[in-house]
Design an enzyme around this catalytic site. Structure first.
Site, PDB file in Angstrom:
ATOM      1  N   ASP A 307       0.855  -1.175   0.000  1.00  0.00           N
ATOM      2  CA  ASP A 307       0.000   0.000   0.000  1.00  0.00           C
ATOM      3  C   ASP A 307       0.906   1.245   0.000  1.00  0.00           C
ATOM      4  O   ASP A 307       2.136   1.152   0.160  1.00  0.00           O
ATOM      5  CB  ASP A 307      -0.972  -0.012   1.184  1.00  0.00           C
ATOM      6  CG  ASP A 307      -2.221   0.806   0.877  1.00  0.00           C
ATOM      7  OD1 ASP A 307      -2.157   1.713   0.031  1.00  0.00           O
ATOM      8  OD2 ASP A 307      -3.278   0.542   1.491  1.00  0.00           O
ATOM      9  N   GLU A 513     -10.358   6.942   3.841  1.00  0.00           N
ATOM     10  CA  GLU A 513      -9.416   6.407   4.822  1.00  0.00           C
ATOM     11  C   GLU A 513      -8.763   7.525   5.632  1.00  0.00           C
ATOM     12  O   GLU A 513      -8.534   8.609   5.139  1.00  0.00           O
ATOM     13  CB  GLU A 513      -8.327   5.593   4.108  1.00  0.00           C
ATOM     14  CG  GLU A 513      -7.718   6.346   2.926  1.00  0.00           C
ATOM     15  CD  GLU A 513      -6.451   5.708   2.385  1.00  0.00           C
ATOM     16  OE1 GLU A 513      -5.852   4.875   3.047  1.00  0.00           O
ATOM     17  OE2 GLU A 513      -6.063   6.080   1.272  1.00  0.00           O
TER      18      GLU A 513
HETATM   19  C1  BGC Z   1      -5.152   3.001   0.087  1.00  0.00           C
HETATM   20  C2  BGC Z   1      -5.325   2.058  -1.071  1.00  0.00           C
HETATM   21  C3  BGC Z   1      -5.114   2.772  -2.363  1.00  0.00           C
HETATM   22  C4  BGC Z   1      -3.780   3.484  -2.352  1.00  0.00           C
HETATM   23  C5  BGC Z   1      -3.515   4.286  -3.602  1.00  0.00           C
HETATM   24  C6  BGC Z   1      -3.875   3.772  -0.006  1.00  0.00           C
HETATM   25  O1  BGC Z   1      -3.774   4.738   0.968  1.00  0.00           O
HETATM   26  O2  BGC Z   1      -5.186   2.278   1.299  1.00  0.00           O
HETATM   27  O3  BGC Z   1      -6.599   1.462  -1.029  1.00  0.00           O
HETATM   28  O4  BGC Z   1      -5.192   1.878  -3.420  1.00  0.00           O
HETATM   29  O5  BGC Z   1      -3.722   4.357  -1.264  1.00  0.00           O
HETATM   30  O6  BGC Z   1      -4.270   5.434  -3.654  1.00  0.00           O
HETATM   31  C1  BGC Z   2      -3.150  10.004  -1.619  1.00  0.00           C
HETATM   32  C2  BGC Z   2      -3.959   8.739  -1.549  1.00  0.00           C
HETATM   33  C3  BGC Z   2      -3.328   7.839  -0.611  1.00  0.00           C
HETATM   34  C4  BGC Z   2      -3.102   8.509   0.732  1.00  0.00           C
HETATM   35  C5  BGC Z   2      -2.378   7.592   1.664  1.00  0.00           C
HETATM   36  C6  BGC Z   2      -2.990  10.608  -0.253  1.00  0.00           C
HETATM   37  O1  BGC Z   2      -2.236  11.769  -0.305  1.00  0.00           O
HETATM   38  O2  BGC Z   2      -3.763  10.915  -2.481  1.00  0.00           O
HETATM   39  O3  BGC Z   2      -4.054   8.109  -2.797  1.00  0.00           O
HETATM   40  O4  BGC Z   2      -4.113   6.722  -0.475  1.00  0.00           O
HETATM   41  O5  BGC Z   2      -2.386   9.715   0.604  1.00  0.00           O
HETATM   42  O6  BGC Z   2      -2.067   8.163   2.852  1.00  0.00           O
END
Ligand code: BGC
Ligand code: BGC
Length: 629
Positions: A307, A513
């Site tokens: 990830d 998230e």
């Molecule tokens: C998320 C993933 C995602 C990745 C790329 C991560 O933070 O947990 O689900 O595919 O970012 O954006």
């Molecule tokens: C990105 C996401 C990623 C996340 C993880 C963001 O800045 O745009 O794609 O999942 O950081 O922490």
């Protein structure tokens, strides 16, 4: 040799020219060779630098064609909301992706890079794309064929931007709605999640039976998929994002693992590792599960991707000891690292680890073979560039109709009438005057939720093209019906206006998230006061737009009807299709709907699941009605 037309001769000459460079036959470039021989041939030509480059995935913000060329970068991604320009067209996208690709193709061996993006409910970063309901709604449909068709439509829209790889599906089994990613999960029931892996053949194409279990992508209109997040992401204690899943191995294997069997059997090309821990151990460092189980036992032959900064997060605080983390992650069995920005540090650190014999060359070779296997299988060497004829796929009417079908099948009718003999739904289309209220009635961004245009989602109607629930209501009612919209009207206004009925649309505001965990799971204000003001004064149906069950019990008695709409996406007419009876309600809860948060966690198979507000599988039905009434 028979007679060949002039263009045919030209084609043959071109093919020979690409596989025979300066007199040397480049076996790996010959599509007639079996994939295994192509991998073997290419591997023996590659330097350590080129191999580590293949294992590196960087963010588009740092991925100039030159950076990709100089560092032999194997993969590039768009993070959430990372786009070449606001409201970029297909052409702007393909120019960017092809430009980066040309950097990769201009290296000594010309290995194409693979560009990946989160297309988790349609091609959600892209302006004008069809946004499908989030997985929490799709689970309700119990319709794997529908979800497969959504996968196929999503693949076309993703390919239209020149991208061959989607970080989807999320096959988490969310066991606690406090988790801010619960909407990315199809269900608390692993059997529903398993059945929804049909999205994988939708995205990638159907794997022929004789190939069971090998990564598969059926050409230029399909994309490589990614089953995520391996494993136990939906089982963390108190639903904490990136938290600790404290459960027995029996529960891990019987609840969170089963969908991975199906994903692999159906040929999923990649698997993403979870940020979460299992019994205190970070999944990114879990060699037993990633190598021992996924690769050796399940015989997964695609590549494992980390990830975003997932390796860095092996330590707390993140990045405290990068060399140690990288060693643990690579030795756990991760093949491609979503770095995503500091690629020099990654490349240098991994190079030192290999040179010091801490990471053996066999591990690097395993990783690179897997990455090359996926690239060969999907035809990336033959077709590394975009196909401009696909541009019209983005947000096509056919895809919007499919999304609308998914929306109406994802609705769950939780209450219809204060008593069963006085149902409010289906609503009359012909009524002198009706009220629409609630902040979610006229807000496309709220309807789409997180992972839409921006990482955390967007507020308002300007983010992309779609139909709000209010607009859908206006399109559906009889032209003689007056539709009054007020976000949060006071009770006197409602009482004094002679409305036939009201439609109140309230719910959660977008999150993704890291920002979506909720301990109280209440509907934020002004939602509850809108329900109070309106439902106390006129007959009302409440439509809840949310990523999970929320606290509704205190308001339930006031409502005449209640519909859970989850996060429906751009096609608001799916909601009115059922409200006004053009179609019946058919959805059944794929989650247990709790009364109060003290009951959590509460799942359908828990022994203490005695007293939910609405049990798993609940959902009232209505029959479609004909004509305008
Ligand atoms: C998320 C993933 C995602 C990745 C790329 C991560 O933070 O947990 O689900 O595919 O970012 O954006
Ligand atoms: C990105 C996401 C990623 C996340 C993880 C963001 O800045 O745009 O794609 O999942 O950081 O922490």
């Amino acid at each position: 040799m028979g007679r060949m037309s002039i263009p045919m001769v030209g084609f043959v000459v071109l093919c020979l020219w690409t596989v025979v460079v300066e007199g040397e036959y480049m076996k790996y470039k010959d599509p007639k060779q079996p994939v295994g021989s192509r991998i073997k041939d290419l591997m023996k030509r590659m330097t350590l630098e080129e191999k580590i480059g293949q294992m590196t995935q960087i963010e588009r913000k740092v991925a100039t064609p030159d950076v990709v060329k100089q560092n032999f970068i194997g993969s590039v991604l768009s993070g959430g909301g990372s786009v070449p320009a606001p409201k970029a067209t297909a052409e702007v996208w393909t120019n960017m992706v092809d430009g980066i690709q040309k950097g990769a193709l201009s290296t000594r061996l010309g290995i194409p890079m693979i560009y990946g993006i989160d297309a988790v409910h349609g091609h959600n970063n892209v302006y004008g794309a069809t946004i499908f309901p989030h997985n929490v709604g799709l689970g309700v449909t119990r319709d794997p064929d529908l979800v497969k068709r959504i996968g196929a439509a999503t693949a076309l829209e993703v390919r239209a931007t020149g991208i061959p790889y989607a970080f989807a599906p999320c096959i988490a089994v969310c066991r606690n709605p406090r988790w801010g990613r619960c909407y990315e999960s199809y269900s608390e029931d692993y059997r529903i999640v398993k059945s929804m892996t049909e999205i994988i053949p939708g995205l990638q194409g159907d794997l022929a039976a004789k190939f069971k279990g090998v990564p598969y992508v059926g050409g230029k209109t399909k994309v490589a998929a990614c089953a995520k997040h391996f494993v136990g992401d939906g089982g963390t204690m108190n639903g904490i994002d990136e938290g600790n899943t404290v459960i027995s191995s029996n529960d891990l294997f019987s609840i969170h693992m089963p969908a991975y069997y199906d994903a692999i059997r159906k040929g999923v090309s990649t698997v993403m590792v979870s940020y979460s821990s299992w019994n205190g151990r970070r999944m990114h460092a879990n060699r037993d599960l990633v190598t021992g189980f996924l690769k050796n036992k399940l015989k997964f032959r695609g590549f494992v991707i980390s990830d975003w900064q997932g390796v860095d997060r092996i330590t707390d605080p993140p990045h405290a000891n990068y060399s140690y983390s990288l060693q643990s992650g690579i030795m756990a069995g991760i093949d491609m690292i979503m770095v995503p920005e500091n690629y020099r540090e990654f490349i240098d650190t991994l190079t030192s680890l290999v040179k010091a014999n801490i990471v053996p060359m066999t591990r690097i070779d395993d990783a690179v073979k897997r990455i090359l296997r996926v690239k060969f299988v999907m035809g990336l060497f033959e077709n590394p560039l975009s196909d401009p004829s696909l541009a019209k796929q983005i947000g096509s009417q056919e895809h919007r109709d499919l999304a609308r079908e998914a929306v109406r099948k994802s609705l769950v009718l939780l209450k219809n009438g204060k008593t069963p003999s006085q149902p409010l739904l289906p609503l009359a289309k012909r009524a002198p005057k009706i009220l629409v209220a609630g902040a979610h009635a006229d807000n496309l961004g709220y309807q789409c939720g997180g992972w839409t245009i921006e990482w955390q989602g967007v507020v308002g109607n300007d983010l992309t093209v779609g139909t709000t629930i209010l607009a859908a209501i206006k399109k559906t009612v009889d032209p003689s019906t007056q539709v009054v919209y007020q976000q949060n009207p006071d009770a006197n206004f409602v009482k004094s206006n002679g409305f036939s009925y009201a439609i109140v649309v309230v719910g959660e505001v977008p999150y993704a998230e890291m920002f979506g965990d909720s301990a109280n799971l209440t509907i934020p204000e002004p939602g509850p006061s809108t329900i109070n003001n309106v439902c106390g004064a006129v007959k009302c149906v409440v439509v809840v737009v949310s990523g999970r069950p929320v606290v509704v019990q205190p308001h339930l008695a006031k409502m005449d009807a209640l519909v859970a709409a989850w996060l429906p996406g751009t096609e608001g007419q799916g909601v009115t299709d059922a409200l006004f009876g053009d179609y019946g309600f058919t959805g059944k809860l794929a989650r247990t709907w709790f009364k109060s948060v003290d009951q959590l966690p509460m799942n359908f198979d828990d022994s203490h699941n005695k007293d939910p507000l609405f049990h798993f599988g609940f959902g009232l039905t209505t029959k479609p009605v004909k004509g305008n009434y």
